[in-house]
Design a protein around this motif. Structure first.
Motif, short mmCIF file in Angstrom:
data_model
loop_
_atom_site.label_atom_id
_atom_site.label_comp_id
_atom_site.label_asym_id
_atom_site.label_seq_id
_atom_site.Cartn_x
_atom_site.Cartn_y
_atom_site.Cartn_z
N HIS A 1 123.10 51.61 -9.61
CA HIS A 1 122.34 52.86 -9.62
C HIS A 1 123.16 54.00 -10.23
N THR B 1 114.02 46.61 -7.66
CA THR B 1 113.83 47.76 -8.55
C THR B 1 115.14 48.36 -9.04
N GLU C 1 114.55 43.20 -21.58
CA GLU C 1 114.09 44.53 -21.98
C GLU C 1 113.46 44.52 -23.36
N PRO D 1 118.25 49.32 -11.24
CA PRO D 1 118.47 49.37 -12.69
C PRO D 1 119.62 48.45 -13.09
N ARG D 2 119.64 48.07 -14.36
CA ARG D 2 120.74 47.28 -14.93
C ARG D 2 120.90 45.92 -14.24
#
Length: 319
Positions: free
Chosen positions: A252, A277, A125, A279-280
């Motif tokens: 999620h 796709t 990130e 998250p995290r």
């Protein structure tokens, strides 16, 4: 006429570069495939003209239905000395010799820590933000020193992961169904009394178990619910040990801080798969065994296996 050898899943196109195939050049024509065949009929058609097949790990299954479509096949070589997706009885019935190669545990140990550290410090990130002229510092890294590393499995790979955790100053706890206190003490880890205790107490949980009937689905919705909301899960072992749908739901919903995955129920991962796709999630395309040294061993010993087979004395036979 020379025999023909197919090398499957040579995605990086390095199979013929990282080993010396010249000792068999006069007797064997080597053809590598850099794309994956996910349809059995298409694979059978592609391999119909080959006498020898070299396959990587357990990515391509060789059930009886496939083997029966390969009448020319005489030698099947798999990297590693354990492969659960080859029908050995069908191979033997058709006169196919199956051989393996050595495989180092070092690359998956190193990748485990790459994923763990990448998650803890938000490496991907932050790097993406920096390269895109995004915010300067947008994450607050999670610490390793003084935190608890939980290990599901303390075998060859798990024990090496444990020692690195200790070097970081982490508290290391391990559990598996057959793990003893004596074995845990050898590595410097604590033995968790139960799987549930391990899950609830871990800041980082890393999976290092072989896939079997006992470990398939070992971490389901109920088990994942025991993890702290600040915990990270890393799986470089086998995808089926962790319920993939339950893990994606936890990511999620923010019920765990993140996950690092190198293994998936279907590989290569299909386009549009929810893991692409989620998250995290820090995900890699099953790179655990992919290193120059390991590939040199795989393909170098594949050449040796072919030489031995041609000489009438096969080596490293499986199972």
């Amino acid at each position: 006429m020379r025999l023909r050898c197919a090398v499957l899943d040579d995605f990086q196109r390095v199979a013929t570069e990282l080993a010396d195939w010249s000792p068999i050049a006069d007797e064997v024509e080597v053809v590598s495939f850099d794309t994956h065949f996910d349809d059995e009929n298409a694979l059978a058609e592609a391999l119909a003209g080959f006498d020898i097949v070299v396959t990587l790990r357990e990515r391509v299954a060789f059930p009886a239905s496939l083997i029966s479509q390969l009448p020319r096949l005489r030698l099947l070589i798999a990297s590693g000395m354990r492969n659960s997706v080859i029908d050995y009885a069908a191979a033997e019935a058709q006169g196919v010799t199956v051989c393996g190669t050595a495989s180092s545990s070092t690359p998956p140990v190193e990748l485990t820590w790459a994923l763990l550290l990448g998650l803890a410090r938000g490496v991907v990130e932050e790097s993406n933000a920096l390269r895109a002229n995004g915010p300067w510092q947008s994450t607050v890294g999670a610490d390793l020193h003084g935190r608890r590393l939980g290990l599901l499995g303390l075998g060859k790979i798990g024990s090496r992961v444990a020692r690195i955790g200790l070097a970081f100053g982490m508290e290391v706890t391990a559990w598996s169904q057959n793990l003893t206190k004596e074995r845990a003490d050898e590595v410097g880890a604590e033995l968790a009394a139960t799987k549930e205790e391990l899950l609830a107490g871990s800041d980082y949980l890393s999976v290092h178990l072989a896939l079997s009937d006992r470990t398939r689905g070992l971490l389901g919705p109920a088990e994942l619910a025991l993890l702290k909301p600040t915990a990270y899960l890393i799986n470089t072992s086998r995808a089926a040990i962790v319920d993939q749908d339950a893990l994606l739901a936890a990511l999620h919903e923010g019920r765990i801080a993140g996950a690092g995955l190198d293994v998936f129920d279907t590989e290569p991962l299909p386009a549009g798969h929810p893991a692409r796709t989620a998250p995290r999630l820090l995900a890699t395309p099953h790179l655990g065994y992919v290193s120059r040294a390991n590939y040199s061993t795989y393909y170098g010993q594949a050449v040796e296996n072919i030489q031995a087979y041609l000489a009438g004395s096969p080596v490293r036979r499986l199972p």
